[in-house]
Design a protein around this motif. Structure first.
Motif, PDB file in Angstrom:
ATOM      1  N   ALA A 150       0.830  -1.205   0.000  1.00  0.00           N
ATOM      2  CA  ALA A 150       0.000   0.000   0.000  1.00  0.00           C
ATOM      3  C   ALA A 150       0.866   1.258   0.000  1.00  0.00           C
ATOM      4  CB  ALA A 150      -0.929  -0.009   1.217  1.00  0.00           C
ATOM      5  N   ARG A 151       1.972   1.203   0.749  1.00  0.00           N
ATOM      6  CA  ARG A 151       2.881   2.349   0.751  1.00  0.00           C
ATOM      7  C   ARG A 151       3.460   2.583  -0.641  1.00  0.00           C
ATOM      8  NH1 ARG A 151       8.420   2.524   1.426  1.00  0.00           N
ATOM      9  NH2 ARG A 151       8.419   0.285   1.847  1.00  0.00           N
ATOM     10  N   ARG A 152       3.859   1.494  -1.289  1.00  0.00           N
ATOM     11  CA  ARG A 152       4.403   1.625  -2.639  1.00  0.00           C
ATOM     12  C   ARG A 152       3.353   2.172  -3.603  1.00  0.00           C
ATOM     13  NH1 ARG A 152       7.412  -3.835  -4.280  1.00  0.00           N
ATOM     14  NH2 ARG A 152       7.582  -2.578  -6.175  1.00  0.00           N
ATOM     15  N   GLU A 153       2.154   1.617  -3.523  1.00  0.00           N
ATOM     16  CA  GLU A 153       1.104   2.074  -4.429  1.00  0.00           C
ATOM     17  C   GLU A 153       0.740   3.530  -4.178  1.00  0.00           C
ATOM     18  OE1 GLU A 153      -2.119  -0.607  -3.995  1.00  0.00           O
ATOM     19  OE2 GLU A 153      -1.122  -2.275  -5.044  1.00  0.00           O
ATOM     20  N   ALA A 154       0.781   3.950  -2.897  1.00  0.00           N
ATOM     21  CA  ALA A 154       0.466   5.349  -2.594  1.00  0.00           C
ATOM     22  C   ALA A 154       1.488   6.283  -3.240  1.00  0.00           C
ATOM     23  CB  ALA A 154       0.419   5.556  -1.080  1.00  0.00           C
ATOM     24  N   ALA A 177      11.354  12.913  -6.335  1.00  0.00           N
ATOM     25  CA  ALA A 177      12.526  12.943  -5.457  1.00  0.00           C
ATOM     26  C   ALA A 177      12.115  13.069  -3.993  1.00  0.00           C
ATOM     27  CB  ALA A 177      13.442  14.092  -5.864  1.00  0.00           C
ATOM     28  N   ASP A 178      11.167  13.948  -3.708  1.00  0.00           N
ATOM     29  CA  ASP A 178      10.709  14.118  -2.322  1.00  0.00           C
ATOM     30  C   ASP A 178      10.079  12.835  -1.787  1.00  0.00           C
ATOM     31  OD1 ASP A 178      11.574  16.732  -2.477  1.00  0.00           O
ATOM     32  OD2 ASP A 178       9.599  17.522  -3.013  1.00  0.00           O
ATOM     33  N   LEU A 179       9.258  12.163  -2.605  1.00  0.00           N
ATOM     34  CA  LEU A 179       8.590  10.947  -2.144  1.00  0.00           C
ATOM     35  C   LEU A 179       9.577   9.808  -1.919  1.00  0.00           C
ATOM     36  CD1 LEU A 179       5.380  10.953  -4.390  1.00  0.00           C
ATOM     37  CD2 LEU A 179       5.539  11.460  -1.953  1.00  0.00           C
ATOM     38  N   LEU A 180      10.543   9.652  -2.808  1.00  0.00           N
ATOM     39  CA  LEU A 180      11.541   8.593  -2.631  1.00  0.00           C
ATOM     40  C   LEU A 180      12.365   8.827  -1.374  1.00  0.00           C
ATOM     41  CD1 LEU A 180      12.875   7.834  -6.216  1.00  0.00           C
ATOM     42  CD2 LEU A 180      11.726   6.270  -4.659  1.00  0.00           C
ATOM     43  N   LEU A 181      12.731  10.068  -1.148  1.00  0.00           N
ATOM     44  CA  LEU A 181      13.509  10.374   0.052  1.00  0.00           C
ATOM     45  C   LEU A 181      12.699  10.075   1.310  1.00  0.00           C
ATOM     46  CD1 LEU A 181      16.362  11.641   0.532  1.00  0.00           C
ATOM     47  CD2 LEU A 181      15.169  13.745   1.097  1.00  0.00           C
ATOM     48  N   GLU A 182      11.407  10.392   1.269  1.00  0.00           N
ATOM     49  CA  GLU A 182      10.536  10.125   2.419  1.00  0.00           C
ATOM     50  C   GLU A 182      10.318   8.637   2.623  1.00  0.00           C
ATOM     51  OE1 GLU A 182       5.825  10.787   3.633  1.00  0.00           O
ATOM     52  OE2 GLU A 182       6.718  11.899   1.965  1.00  0.00           O
ATOM     53  N   ALA A 183      10.144   7.882   1.525  1.00  0.00           N
ATOM     54  CA  ALA A 183       9.817   6.460   1.642  1.00  0.00           C
ATOM     55  C   ALA A 183      11.015   5.620   2.040  1.00  0.00           C
ATOM     56  CB  ALA A 183       9.238   5.956   0.325  1.00  0.00           C
ATOM     57  N   LEU A 184      12.204   5.927   1.521  1.00  0.00           N
ATOM     58  CA  LEU A 184      13.363   5.064   1.735  1.00  0.00           C
ATOM     59  C   LEU A 184      14.342   5.614   2.759  1.00  0.00           C
ATOM     60  CD1 LEU A 184      14.044   3.997  -1.958  1.00  0.00           C
ATOM     61  CD2 LEU A 184      12.590   2.921  -0.248  1.00  0.00           C
ATOM     62  N   GLY A 185      14.155   6.834   3.197  1.00  0.00           N
ATOM     63  CA  GLY A 185      15.031   7.371   4.232  1.00  0.00           C
ATOM     64  C   GLY A 185      16.467   7.561   3.796  1.00  0.00           C
ATOM     65  N   SER A 186      16.694   7.887   2.539  1.00  0.00           N
ATOM     66  CA  SER A 186      18.055   8.090   2.054  1.00  0.00           C
ATOM     67  C   SER A 186      18.566   9.470   2.465  1.00  0.00           C
ATOM     68  CB  SER A 186      18.081   7.951   0.531  1.00  0.00           C
ATOM     69  OG  SER A 186      17.558   6.691   0.151  1.00  0.00           O
ATOM     70  N   ILE A 238       9.191   3.218  -9.963  1.00  0.00           N
ATOM     71  CA  ILE A 238       9.053   4.673 -10.034  1.00  0.00           C
ATOM     72  C   ILE A 238       9.895   5.233 -11.177  1.00  0.00           C
ATOM     73  CG2 ILE A 238       9.534   6.810  -8.787  1.00  0.00           C
ATOM     74  CD1 ILE A 238       8.696   5.410  -6.248  1.00  0.00           C
ATOM     75  N   ALA A 239      11.035   4.628 -11.426  1.00  0.00           N
ATOM     76  CA  ALA A 239      11.866   5.075 -12.545  1.00  0.00           C
ATOM     77  C   ALA A 239      11.127   4.930 -13.868  1.00  0.00           C
ATOM     78  CB  ALA A 239      13.173   4.284 -12.570  1.00  0.00           C
ATOM     79  N   ILE A 285       3.379   5.600  -5.887  1.00  0.00           N
ATOM     80  CA  ILE A 285       3.201   5.552  -7.343  1.00  0.00           C
ATOM     81  C   ILE A 285       1.971   6.357  -7.753  1.00  0.00           C
ATOM     82  CG2 ILE A 285       2.743   4.006  -9.282  1.00  0.00           C
ATOM     83  CD1 ILE A 285       4.385   1.882  -7.829  1.00  0.00           C
ATOM     84  N   ASN A 286       0.890   6.248  -6.986  1.00  0.00           N
ATOM     85  CA  ASN A 286      -0.333   6.982  -7.320  1.00  0.00           C
ATOM     86  C   ASN A 286      -0.116   8.494  -7.238  1.00  0.00           C
ATOM     87  OD1 ASN A 286      -1.796   4.664  -7.811  1.00  0.00           O
ATOM     88  ND2 ASN A 286      -2.574   4.516  -5.730  1.00  0.00           N
ATOM     89  N   ARG A 287       0.655   8.934  -6.246  1.00  0.00           N
ATOM     90  CA  ARG A 287       0.919  10.374  -6.129  1.00  0.00           C
ATOM     91  C   ARG A 287       1.753  10.870  -7.312  1.00  0.00           C
ATOM     92  NH1 ARG A 287       2.972  11.575  -0.117  1.00  0.00           N
ATOM     93  NH2 ARG A 287       3.159  13.671  -1.028  1.00  0.00           N
ATOM     94  N   ILE A 288       2.683  10.022  -7.764  1.00  0.00           N
ATOM     95  CA  ILE A 288       3.478  10.412  -8.930  1.00  0.00           C
ATOM     96  C   ILE A 288       2.600  10.445 -10.180  1.00  0.00           C
ATOM     97  CG2 ILE A 288       5.393   9.706 -10.413  1.00  0.00           C
ATOM     98  CD1 ILE A 288       6.740   8.547  -7.923  1.00  0.00           C
ATOM     99  N   ILE A 289       1.735   9.418 -10.325  1.00  0.00           N
ATOM    100  CA  ILE A 289       0.840   9.388 -11.486  1.00  0.00           C
ATOM    101  C   ILE A 289      -0.114  10.572 -11.454  1.00  0.00           C
ATOM    102  CG2 ILE A 289      -1.017   8.073 -12.571  1.00  0.00           C
ATOM    103  CD1 ILE A 289       0.381   5.527 -11.701  1.00  0.00           C
ATOM    104  N   GLN A 290      -0.607  10.931 -10.241  1.00  0.00           N
ATOM    105  CA  GLN A 290      -1.501  12.086 -10.128  1.00  0.00           C
ATOM    106  C   GLN A 290      -0.774  13.371 -10.530  1.00  0.00           C
ATOM    107  OE1 GLN A 290      -4.684  11.935  -9.544  1.00  0.00           O
ATOM    108  NE2 GLN A 290      -4.970  14.150  -9.668  1.00  0.00           N
TER     109      GLN A 290
END
Length: 737
Positions: free
Chosen positions: A294-298, A321-330, A462-463, A300-305
């Motif tokens: 669900a986290r992954r789909e959320a 970039a913001d979403l990936l940083l938030e999701a993976l903690g890089s 996402i890429a 992806i959906n935000r990027i698609i939106q």
């Protein structure tokens, strides 16, 4: 004994099942429960393997007794497990679970019983004439048991049989007769063979029941007793449930690395605590996977939106970039575009105040080094566990304290559009390694501790979306560049089309004038022809000449009708012919208008039925137009109906200001042809059984006349019937009337 053969199963006392060492043998030894029956069909052994058996004369019972002295549902066998010995026996109950006893009863060893725990060797009599013996056989191999089932001397073969089972609950003669129906139902509800553990304890914490699944899964339950996680706090919880009248309590219990869902029921009548235990470890893991999904789909959906709301690639990439940083903690996320190398999209942790240029340089060198692999769509992971990277990259990773670096190509339709880079800076100097592999192989590698295989799969997904966003932005830019030229071309084309439209309108006016003139000129000689034919008929001629003259007159009439229809339709479409409306008394006008059709239908062996109320409201219409409409509808109904058919005309006032007229005949118009029946010159193929021909102008003219009369007309056809529905205004609904 000749007859049925039976296959044995491992019981709950089998050492292999309980986890104890089984004796070494070439053939598996088992404890078997056997019921040897003798009725009018002969003697037969029945191996008792299930948890419950119904016994009776009815063929739907598990064990069928062939005797008229036996009730339809005579008794029940229940498998019961002892929590003390972990062994099981069978309890015989007279009647069914609803408390209805059998007619002639059950005798065990000569004594009439209501409920009895069977022991090996017990002699049972059902209904007075069906005998049975209950046996428990131990230390018997499969081959010996098969020989026993085939043996005719059953009683003589019992010398080896023993009874290792003790009675579960010692019942005296007094309390077994008073065994309540509720208690029987409770015992019958125990699914002895269920794979889920079931256990019961009393308010003192003593275990009163364990099913085989509970014995197998919780072997230390009897030793730990109330300190066992499944029993911990149960007496206190039961007393609380008794006070609050709570019926069911559900809790989760962790035991030996597994998670169990325990459903606790307090049985008020028996003051017992029953627990149903279900292993939910796999479900919990699945729920965790679903949450990650669900986290992954959320994301992806935000990027698609974002892709849907904007065609600017920079905005979509920044959100990514913001979403990936938030999701993976890089530590840092960099997105570069091949077509715009100077344009850089990035996101950093809050503690990183600015983007270090050294990390950008490291990312560029890594992309250049792994360019062949990235161009092939492979994901590159640089970790700090080995030292097989080239010296420049090893040095950069060590100096910049980069713990891990992931580079994912942005590829769409085989074209490399950019890269997504994730950097995890732990600031711990370690050795570095490189992993260059495609997506499917990457999941098998040892990954950096910061990211899992699912995380890298998310980045790859996402890429793909980012590559699509860049491609769409490029297409949008191309479209924008073409718009200016297209707008100029559209303006020029529009002016040209307007000129063409004016020319077409002028040509249409010329065509209408031509049709009007030609039709008028054709009608005049036709009138002269009719007059000449009429004069010829006044003289005596032979039959052949008269027949030819009749044909000529008929064809002349057809041509005249065609020309009249064309003229009328042309005037109605041009709006030059306005029909004068008048009040029509339908009660007096209708019979004379419909009279000609009775004769015509009689000639075709058809009948006409008029359905109408006793009094019809006056109609605001035109006599000639209304007569022509009815004539066209009735002529069509007559033409397309077979001999013997009945044609129905219905008159029905609706709404107080409208009159509905329906003409129905027994023929059906194909559904694909129905929308075209009001078109000019259109005729339904192969629909005229009398082969009379026609021009296809009748219904088109009818529709125009109805519109002139401020009415509506429609048609539907189904189930072998076609109905034309006509709605006209009444004089009572018109204020001027």
């Amino acid at each position: 004994m000749e007859g049925n053969s039976y296959t044995g199963v491992v019981s709950s006392t089998d050492p292999a099942v309980l986890g104890k060492e089984a004796p070494v043998s070439h053939e598996r030894q088992e404890v078997r429960h056997l019921l040897v029956l003798e009725d009018s069909e002969g003697r037969r052994p029945i191996l008792l393997e299930a948890a419950t058996y119904s016994i009776g004369r009815d063929p739907t019972n598990s064990i069928v007794l062939h005797s008229k002295m036996v009730s339809r549902q005579h008794g029940i066998l229940l498998r019961v497990t002892s929590p003390e010995t972990n062994s099981h026996l069978f309890r015989l109950i007279d009647g069914d679970l609803q408390g209805k006893r059998s007619t002639n009863g059950i005798l065990v060893n000569g004594q009439r019983i209501v409920a009895h725990d069977l022991r090996s060797g017990d002699m049972i009599v059902f209904g007075g004439d069906v005998r049975a013996r209950y046996l428990t056989l131990t230390n018997m191999t499969d081959s010996e048991f098969e020989n026993f089932c085939r043996s005719t001397d059953v009683l003589g073969f019992l010398s080896k049989s023993t009874n290792p089972f003790a009675t579960l609950v010692p019942l005296g003669d007094g309390n077994i007769e008073n065994f309540s129906e509720a208690a029987l139902v409770r015992l019958a509800s125990y699914p002895e063979l269920t794979p889920n553990p079931i256990l019961e304890v009393d308010l003192e914490g003593r275990v009163t029941y364990l099913n085989p699944a509970a014995v197998m899964q919780f072997r230390d339950l009897q030793q730990q007793k109330l300190t066992h996680p499944l029993l911990l706090g149960l007496p206190e919880l039961a007393r609380y449930m008794k006070q609050t009248q709570e019926k069911v309590h559900v809790r989760e219990v962790e035991y030996q690395g597994r998670i169990y869902e325990q459903s606790i029921h307090y049985i008020y009548e028996s003051e017992l605590i029953r627990s149903y235990v279900m292993d939910v470890t796999d479900r919990k893991r699945a729920e965790e996977q679903l949450r990650n999904q669900a986290r992954r789909e959320a994301i992806i959906n935000r990027i698609i939106q974002a892709m849907r709301t904007t065609m600017v690639a920079a905005e979509v990439l920044q959100i990514t970039a913001d979403l990936l940083l938030e999701a993976l903690g890089s530590t840092l996320c960099l997105i570069t575009q091949t077509a715009a190398p100077d344009t850089l999209t990035y996101a950093t942790r809050p503690q990183v105040l600015h983007l270090p240029g050294s990390l950008i340089s490291l990312n560029q060198r890594a992309i250049a080094f792994f360019e062949p692999a990235l161009s092939n769509g492979e994901q590159v992971v640089l970790a700090t566990s080995c030292s097989d990277l080239p010296e420049p990259l090893q040095t950069d990773l060590r100096i910049l304290d980069v713990h891990a670096l992931v580079i994912t190509p942005l590829i769409y339709l085989g074209q490399l559009l950019g890269h997504i880079s994730l950097l995890d800076c732990e600031w711990e100097p370690t050795e570095a390694t490189s992993i260059s592999t495609n997506h499917s192989q990457l999941l098998q590698q040892t990954l950096p501790k910061s990211w899992t295989a699912e995380d890298l799969s998310l980045v790859k997904t996402i890429a793909d979306q980012c590559a699509l966003a860049i491609h769409q932005a490029q297409l949008y830019q191309q479209v924008q560049e073409l718009n200016a030229d297209l707008e100029r071309q559209v303006r020029a084309r529009t002016a040209e089309l307007e000129q063409k439209m004016q020319e077409l309108e002028r040509l249409n006016a010329i065509k209408d004038d031509f049709l009007s003139t030609v039709s008028h000129e054709l009608r005049t000689p036709m009138a002269n022809m009719k007059m000449a034919i009429y004069m010829l008929k006044q003289f005596a001629t032979d039959d052949r000449q008269k027949r030819y003259l009749d044909i000529l007159a008929h064809e002349c009439n057809r041509e005249t009708e065609l020309i009249n229809d064309l003229l009328d339709l042309q005037r109605l479409e041009a709006g030059r012919s306005q029909i004068q409306q008048e009040v029509i008394d339908l009660d007096s006008w209708l019979p004379s208008a419909l009279e000609p059709f009775h004769n015509r239908m009689q000639q075709r062996q058809q009948s006409l039925e008029i359905v109408r109320p006793p009094t019809l409201p006056p109609l605001l219409s035109n006599r000639h137009a209304l007569a022509r409409i009815l004539a066209e509808l009735l002529n069509n109904a007559c033409k397309y109906s077979p001999a013997g058919a009945q044609i129905v005309v219905r008159f029905e006032p609706i709404g107080g200001d409208r009159l509905q007229i329906q003409v129905s005949n027994p023929s059906e118009i194909p559904s694909e042809e129905l929308p075209r029946i009001f078109e000019k010159f259109y005729r339904i193929p192969n629909a005229d059984p009398w082969q009379q021909g026609g021009t296809g102008l009748g219904l088109a003219l009818t529709q125009k006349l109805v519109e002139q009369l401020q009415g509506e007309i429609s048609a539907d056809s189904e189930a072998g019937m076609t109905t034309f529905t006509l709605s006209l205004p009444t004089a009572s609904g018109d204020p001027a009337a």
